[in-house]
Design an enzyme around this catalytic site. Sequence first.
Site, short mmCIF file in Angstrom:
data_model
loop_
_atom_site.label_atom_id
_atom_site.label_comp_id
_atom_site.label_asym_id
_atom_site.label_seq_id
_atom_site.Cartn_x
_atom_site.Cartn_y
_atom_site.Cartn_z
N CYS A 148 -9.21 -2.25 15.23
CA CYS A 148 -10.62 -2.36 15.58
C CYS A 148 -10.86 -3.54 16.53
CB CYS A 148 -11.47 -2.49 14.32
SG CYS A 148 -10.84 -3.69 13.11
N1 NAP Z 1 -11.99 -0.40 7.84
C1 NAP Z 1 -11.90 -0.50 9.17
O1 NAP Z 1 -12.85 -0.95 9.85
C2 NAP Z 1 -10.64 -0.08 9.88
C3 NAP Z 1 -10.63 -0.15 11.28
C4 NAP Z 1 -9.46 0.24 11.98
C5 NAP Z 1 -8.35 0.66 11.26
N2 NAP Z 1 -8.39 0.70 9.91
C6 NAP Z 1 -7.18 1.14 9.21
O2 NAP Z 1 -7.43 2.42 8.62
C7 NAP Z 1 -6.69 2.51 7.38
C8 NAP Z 1 -7.70 2.80 6.25
O3 NAP Z 1 -8.62 1.72 6.20
P1 NAP Z 1 -9.85 1.70 5.21
O4 NAP Z 1 -10.66 0.51 5.57
O5 NAP Z 1 -10.50 3.04 5.13
O6 NAP Z 1 -9.09 1.41 3.81
P2 NAP Z 1 -9.59 1.64 2.33
O7 NAP Z 1 -11.08 1.70 2.30
O8 NAP Z 1 -8.89 0.64 1.50
O9 NAP Z 1 -9.01 3.12 1.97
C9 NAP Z 1 -7.65 3.37 1.86
C10 NAP Z 1 -7.43 4.84 1.52
O10 NAP Z 1 -6.02 5.09 1.44
C11 NAP Z 1 -5.67 5.61 0.14
N3 NAP Z 1 -4.36 5.01 -0.17
C12 NAP Z 1 -4.07 3.70 -0.42
N4 NAP Z 1 -2.75 3.52 -0.57
C13 NAP Z 1 -2.18 4.75 -0.40
C14 NAP Z 1 -0.85 5.22 -0.45
N5 NAP Z 1 0.20 4.39 -0.68
N6 NAP Z 1 -0.61 6.55 -0.24
C15 NAP Z 1 -1.65 7.39 -0.01
N7 NAP Z 1 -2.94 7.00 0.04
C16 NAP Z 1 -3.20 5.70 -0.15
C17 NAP Z 1 -6.80 5.17 -0.78
O11 NAP Z 1 -7.03 6.09 -1.83
P3 NAP Z 1 -6.12 6.15 -3.15
O12 NAP Z 1 -5.64 4.73 -3.41
O13 NAP Z 1 -7.01 6.71 -4.23
O14 NAP Z 1 -5.00 7.10 -2.79
C18 NAP Z 1 -8.01 5.25 0.18
O15 NAP Z 1 -8.46 6.59 0.28
C19 NAP Z 1 -5.96 1.17 7.21
O16 NAP Z 1 -4.64 1.27 7.70
C20 NAP Z 1 -6.78 0.22 8.06
O17 NAP Z 1 -6.05 -0.89 8.51
C21 NAP Z 1 -9.50 0.36 9.20
#
Ligand code: NAP
Length: 328
Positions: A143
């Site tokens: 981001c």
């Molecule tokens: N938030 C942002 O603004 C943003 C911006 C750019 C990129 N990102 C990237 O996008 C990704 C998701 O971010 P987020 O903010 O949405 O994170 P989040 O809110 O913590 O959600 C993570 C998701 O992944 C699942 N998960 C966690 N560990 C897992 C595993 N080992 N295997 C399968 N599923 C798993 C979780 O559900 P369960 O644990 O129930 O499976 C949940 O659905 C990350 O890599 C982050 O760095 C985020």
Amino acid sequence: MKIAIIGASGYAGGDLIRLLLSHSRAEVTCATSRKLAGRPVETVHPHLKGYTRLNFENPALDAIDVDLAFLAVPHTAAMTYARPLLDRGIKVVDLSADYRLPREMFEQVYGVVHTDYFEAPYGIPELHRDEYRSADFVSNPGCFPTGATLAAAPLAPYAHTIIFDSKTGVSGAGDNPSATTHYPNVGDNVTPYKWTSHRHLAEMRREIARINPDTTCYFTPHLVPVNRGILTTAHILLREPMEQEDVEEMYRRSYDSEYFIRYQTPVLAAVRGSNFCDLKAESAGDRVVAISAIDNLGKGASGQAIQNMNIICGFDERDGLRAPGLLP
Ligand SMILES: NC(=O)c1ccc[n+]([C@@H]2O[C@H](COP(=O)([O-])OP(=O)(O)OC[C@H]3O[C@@H](n4cnc5c(N)ncnc54)[C@H](OP(=O)(O)O)[C@@H]3O)[C@@H](O)[C@H]2O)c1
């Protein structure tokens, strides 16, 4: 086209579901969560009640039967999904950091061993789309690097140093609560963090070096009490002074034909919920201040991921992404 969202219970996964509701060619048929398998999507995304009948599931990898998968899981988790899905002919857009950097750089910056490395295109469409139109896999940028790179790219060829200073909303940290994101620590407050060592600096340096290897970049982020949005101030130190009208000409040349980049005073609320990057630049002689605003979950994550899906699937880049921001 059938879509799986791996990590659909998180913030980025939730925004993928929301945005894809208005896509004309894509339908989410599989939304995964290990912890919430069997529960309806509205369990953690109440704003989506009535729009989808999907339940979260936790399928075996070889039971995922879709045309394209988004990996919205933490770094190191994505590398366990990417190749098995590709091997089954499923296109992949990865929102994690796992394929954004060369292997050694990734391992050094993230302090982990990459267990399944391959080279992947880095998906900032406005800079690289022609390099990956026919790809099966796109690594969606971070981001901060998205907002920072777009702000500085037009002037990077003329810069010796670029200092990025970003303010980010709290959803950037994902939905896992912590002391840092606890309301009394965030509300009515501004907190600098990782002053000189944020992991996204490596992505910014790599992207700016692709434009001008002689430019040095620095980056300091700050947490501000908003849910969504990143405002980045780029101090671009030029080798020679540049007049305002020449600066504006550079930005016009770079972005005039880009639907998702608007040359106007950036404010977070104008891009909130959308895939837009608003930016503007002001010359102070040999220092230009360029400021950009994105939604970290929009152009900074899920919006840009859908834009990348549209590119590799040959769809209109704007499909699913036409909604304006949510000002006020
Ligand atoms: N938030 C942002 O603004 C943003 C911006 C750019 C990129 N990102 C990237 O996008 C990704 C998701 O971010 P987020 O903010 O949405 O994170 P989040 O809110 O913590 O959600 C993570 C998701 O992944 C699942 N998960 C966690 N560990 C897992 C595993 N080992 N295997 C399968 N599923 C798993 C979780 O559900 P369960 O644990 O129930 O499976 C949940 O659905 C990350 O890599 C982050 O760095 C985020």
